[in-house]
Design a protein around this motif. Structure first.
Motif, PDB file in Angstrom:
ATOM      1  N   LEU A 163       0.816  -1.214   0.000  1.00  0.00           N
ATOM      2  CA  LEU A 163       0.000   0.000   0.000  1.00  0.00           C
ATOM      3  C   LEU A 163       0.852   1.267   0.000  1.00  0.00           C
ATOM      4  O   LEU A 163       0.380   2.335  -0.385  1.00  0.00           O
ATOM      5  N   PHE A 164       2.124   1.153   0.420  1.00  0.00           N
ATOM      6  CA  PHE A 164       3.007   2.317   0.496  1.00  0.00           C
ATOM      7  C   PHE A 164       4.011   2.351  -0.655  1.00  0.00           C
ATOM      8  O   PHE A 164       4.941   3.137  -0.647  1.00  0.00           O
ATOM      9  N   PHE A 165       3.821   1.496  -1.643  1.00  0.00           N
ATOM     10  CA  PHE A 165       4.662   1.502  -2.834  1.00  0.00           C
ATOM     11  C   PHE A 165       4.015   2.288  -3.967  1.00  0.00           C
ATOM     12  O   PHE A 165       4.271   2.052  -5.134  1.00  0.00           O
ATOM     13  N   GLY A 166       3.157   3.201  -3.624  1.00  0.00           N
ATOM     14  CA  GLY A 166       2.446   3.997  -4.616  1.00  0.00           C
ATOM     15  C   GLY A 166       1.027   4.211  -4.135  1.00  0.00           C
ATOM     16  O   GLY A 166       0.742   4.154  -2.946  1.00  0.00           O
ATOM     17  N   GLY A 167       0.120   4.461  -5.077  1.00  0.00           N
ATOM     18  CA  GLY A 167      -1.281   4.622  -4.714  1.00  0.00           C
ATOM     19  C   GLY A 167      -1.522   5.866  -3.879  1.00  0.00           C
ATOM     20  O   GLY A 167      -0.675   6.748  -3.758  1.00  0.00           O
ATOM     21  N   SER A 168      -2.695   5.922  -3.270  1.00  0.00           N
ATOM     22  CA  SER A 168      -3.098   7.119  -2.530  1.00  0.00           C
ATOM     23  C   SER A 168      -2.239   7.346  -1.296  1.00  0.00           C
ATOM     24  O   SER A 168      -1.885   8.480  -0.984  1.00  0.00           O
ATOM     25  N   SER A 169      -1.880   6.261  -0.588  1.00  0.00           N
ATOM     26  CA  SER A 169      -1.144   6.409   0.670  1.00  0.00           C
ATOM     27  C   SER A 169       0.172   7.149   0.463  1.00  0.00           C
ATOM     28  O   SER A 169       0.470   8.116   1.171  1.00  0.00           O
ATOM     29  N   LEU A 170       0.951   6.715  -0.521  1.00  0.00           N
ATOM     30  CA  LEU A 170       2.266   7.319  -0.744  1.00  0.00           C
ATOM     31  C   LEU A 170       2.138   8.748  -1.273  1.00  0.00           C
ATOM     32  O   LEU A 170       2.837   9.654  -0.806  1.00  0.00           O
ATOM     33  N   ILE A 171       1.249   8.975  -2.240  1.00  0.00           N
ATOM     34  CA  ILE A 171       1.123  10.313  -2.827  1.00  0.00           C
ATOM     35  C   ILE A 171       0.569  11.296  -1.798  1.00  0.00           C
ATOM     36  O   ILE A 171       1.017  12.444  -1.718  1.00  0.00           O
ATOM     37  N   ILE A 172      -0.413  10.859  -0.997  1.00  0.00           N
ATOM     38  CA  ILE A 172      -0.937  11.723   0.062  1.00  0.00           C
ATOM     39  C   ILE A 172       0.175  12.062   1.050  1.00  0.00           C
ATOM     40  O   ILE A 172       0.340  13.215   1.451  1.00  0.00           O
ATOM     41  N   LEU A 173       0.944  11.047   1.435  1.00  0.00           N
ATOM     42  CA  LEU A 173       2.022  11.237   2.397  1.00  0.00           C
ATOM     43  C   LEU A 173       3.057  12.231   1.865  1.00  0.00           C
ATOM     44  O   LEU A 173       3.401  13.207   2.536  1.00  0.00           O
ATOM     45  N   VAL A 174       3.526  11.994   0.647  1.00  0.00           N
ATOM     46  CA  VAL A 174       4.552  12.863   0.052  1.00  0.00           C
ATOM     47  C   VAL A 174       3.996  14.271  -0.183  1.00  0.00           C
ATOM     48  O   VAL A 174       4.630  15.273   0.189  1.00  0.00           O
ATOM     49  N   GLY A 175       2.801  14.346  -0.776  1.00  0.00           N
ATOM     50  CA  GLY A 175       2.190  15.646  -1.061  1.00  0.00           C
ATOM     51  C   GLY A 175       1.929  16.448   0.203  1.00  0.00           C
ATOM     52  O   GLY A 175       2.202  17.658   0.258  1.00  0.00           O
ATOM     53  N   SER A 176       1.416  15.783   1.239  1.00  0.00           N
ATOM     54  CA  SER A 176       1.109  16.467   2.501  1.00  0.00           C
ATOM     55  C   SER A 176       2.381  16.941   3.194  1.00  0.00           C
ATOM     56  O   SER A 176       2.423  18.053   3.741  1.00  0.00           O
ATOM     57  N   LEU A 177       3.431  16.110   3.185  1.00  0.00           N
ATOM     58  CA  LEU A 177       4.697  16.505   3.810  1.00  0.00           C
ATOM     59  C   LEU A 177       5.321  17.700   3.081  1.00  0.00           C
ATOM     60  O   LEU A 177       5.872  18.604   3.722  1.00  0.00           O
ATOM     61  N   LEU A 178       5.223  17.714   1.747  1.00  0.00           N
ATOM     62  CA  LEU A 178       5.734  18.858   0.985  1.00  0.00           C
ATOM     63  C   LEU A 178       4.937  20.129   1.313  1.00  0.00           C
ATOM     64  O   LEU A 178       5.507  21.221   1.439  1.00  0.00           O
ATOM     65  N   GLU A 179       3.620  19.962   1.465  1.00  0.00           N
ATOM     66  CA  GLU A 179       2.761  21.099   1.797  1.00  0.00           C
ATOM     67  C   GLU A 179       3.073  21.620   3.193  1.00  0.00           C
ATOM     68  O   GLU A 179       3.150  22.834   3.417  1.00  0.00           O
ATOM     69  N   ILE A 180       3.271  20.693   4.142  1.00  0.00           N
ATOM     70  CA  ILE A 180       3.613  21.080   5.518  1.00  0.00           C
ATOM     71  C   ILE A 180       4.973  21.784   5.550  1.00  0.00           C
ATOM     72  O   ILE A 180       5.155  22.784   6.252  1.00  0.00           O
ATOM     73  N   LYS A 181       5.922  21.281   4.765  1.00  0.00           N
ATOM     74  CA  LYS A 181       7.252  21.908   4.674  1.00  0.00           C
ATOM     75  C   LYS A 181       7.131  23.354   4.180  1.00  0.00           C
ATOM     76  O   LYS A 181       7.767  24.271   4.730  1.00  0.00           O
TER      77      LYS A 181
END
Length: 418
Positions: A389-407
């Motif tokens: 589930l963390f090799f792509g899909g919604s979980s990874l993109i949400i995680l990466v996108g949200s962390l970039l937004e928080i940064k």
């Protein structure tokens, strides 16, 4: 150095602590089960292999729906504002219109929460609880509809409580309440699944297991890099300015290009696709289409992923195409004395921008689809389903996108407090 600066300013550090406090409340609430369900029954059956894991925060908890109905409502309202003048009028009506749109969003959230809660509980009953003695005894005593009613009320209330927590982070915390709440749930699952993956690999053959694990981590890092590139990629359209127009001139001369994000939609199409497929399977179960349900029930199977890909491409393409107002951009350029080289201002600029938007819509939809299919590819190659589930899909993109937004948010706070 930046990390040290976060806690130097009292106002900024208080925002950080407040945000962490709200996240702690949210995570604590995620372990409160729906009334009349014992979570141990679900764990015994092995829920990890089902579609339900993609739609839930913590399975069978009061926060199972999380913030997703509210996000879906916001997306739906954006479409309504684009297609219907009645809603567009509110959007252009300043603070008063914004308040009315917030009320409409909450109303749509309520409707979506009730629908999704009903589908969620019915799916939970059919997949996990129908063979359990405890559940059957409860049904005989109290009735199925009483159980449905109480569960739907709890799940809907949980969604509105999550919205309240999100608003508190927006008001008194670091902002981006949606991002903080979503990634808190994703990270909690990731830690558990990553530890489980390490133990599984080592338990097989120690040396071979470590090599496979290292290979998985390298591939995972490469996919994260790919996700960052996809999220941050922009199509630059260079613009020339022939005149200065008051206070606009300095900003316009500095930019000199119009940035259009390749993946303008973010992770929204993936989340919507999963929700639509979940509801589709639930509806099919009502009309007893067992043959189709069996083909779609396996989230790593061929037919599920074909449907998944088609929906992602359609949503991404049309949402990007309709949400970027090329006519408004063309008019603003003409008003401010800007033009695209070799393209006449006005109608030709509008047509040129439509062509560009169509191109990035197609490219963005294909890139998102590839990212969405990585977990299924990983499982087909022998990977463990939970870790997949963390090799792509919604979980990874949400995680990466949200962390970039928080940064970005934290950097802006650091600039303001310097």
């Amino acid at each position: 150095m930046k990390l040290k600066n976060l806690f130097k300013k009292k106002e900024l550090s208080s925002k950080i602590y407040y945000t962490l406090f709200i996240i702690l409340i949210y995570r604590f609430g995620s372990f409160f089960p729906i009334p009349f369900i014992k979570p141990i029954y679900i764990n015994e059956i092995g829920f990890k292999k089902n579609i339900l894991t993609l739609t839930a925060c913590n399975i069978a908890s009061i926060f199972s729906l999380g913030i997703m109905p509210n996000i879906s409502a916001s997306i739906l309202l954006q479409f309504l504002c684009y297609f219907f003048p009645f809603f567009k009028k509110f959007k252009n009506n300043g603070p008063l219109g914004k308040r009315k749109l917030n009320l409409i969003t909450k109303g749509i959230t309520l409707i979506l929460s009730l629908i999704k809660a009903n589908a969620y509980i019915l799916y939970l009953i059919n997949i996990f609880l129908k063979k359990k003695t405890y559940y059957l005894n409860f049904i005989l005593i109290y009735g199925k509809y009483f159980f449905l009613f109480t569960s739907i009320i709890c799940l809907t209330t949980g969604t509105f409580l999550t919205m309240w927590l999100k608003e508190k982070i927006n008001e008194k915390g670091l902002g981006n309440g949606n991002s903080f709440l979503i990634i808190s749930g994703i990270l909690s699952r990731f830690i558990n699944y990553f530890i489980s993956e390490i133990l599984n690999r080592i338990n097989e053959k120690v040396f071979l297991g470590i090599l496979i694990l290292l290979f998985e981590i390298i591939v995972w890092i490469l996919i994260i890099v790919m996700a960052i590139i996809i999220i941050k990629s922009v199509r630059k359209i260079y613009i020339h300015y022939i005149n200065n127009f008051g206070y606009y001139s300095s900003n316009l001369e500095e930019i000199k290009f119009l940035p259009l994000k390749v993946v303008h939609t973010g992770v929204m199409p993936i989340m919507c696709s999963q929700g639509m497929l979940f509801l589709l399977i639930t509806l099919m179960s009502k009309i007893h289409l067992e043959i189709i349900i069996e083909k779609l029930k396996n989230i790593y199977g061929l037919w599920y992923n074909i449907m998944y890909s088609i929906i992602i491409i359609l949503i991404t393409f049309f949402y990007t195409y309709f949400s970027i107002s090329v006519n408004t951009i063309s008019d603003d350029l003409k008003l401010n004395g800007g033009y695209i080289p070799n393209v006449k201002p006005g109608k030709e600029t509008s047509l040129f921008l439509k062509k560009i938007v169509s191109q990035i819509s197609l490219i963005g939809s294909l890139l998102l689809t590839i990212m969405a299919l990585f977990p299924s590819i990983f499982v087909c190659l022998g990977g463990e389903k939970n870790f997949a589930l963390f090799f792509g899909g919604s979980s990874l993109i949400i995680l990466v996108g949200s962390l970039l937004e928080i940064k970005t948010t934290i950097n802006s706070y650091l600039l303001n407090y310097n």
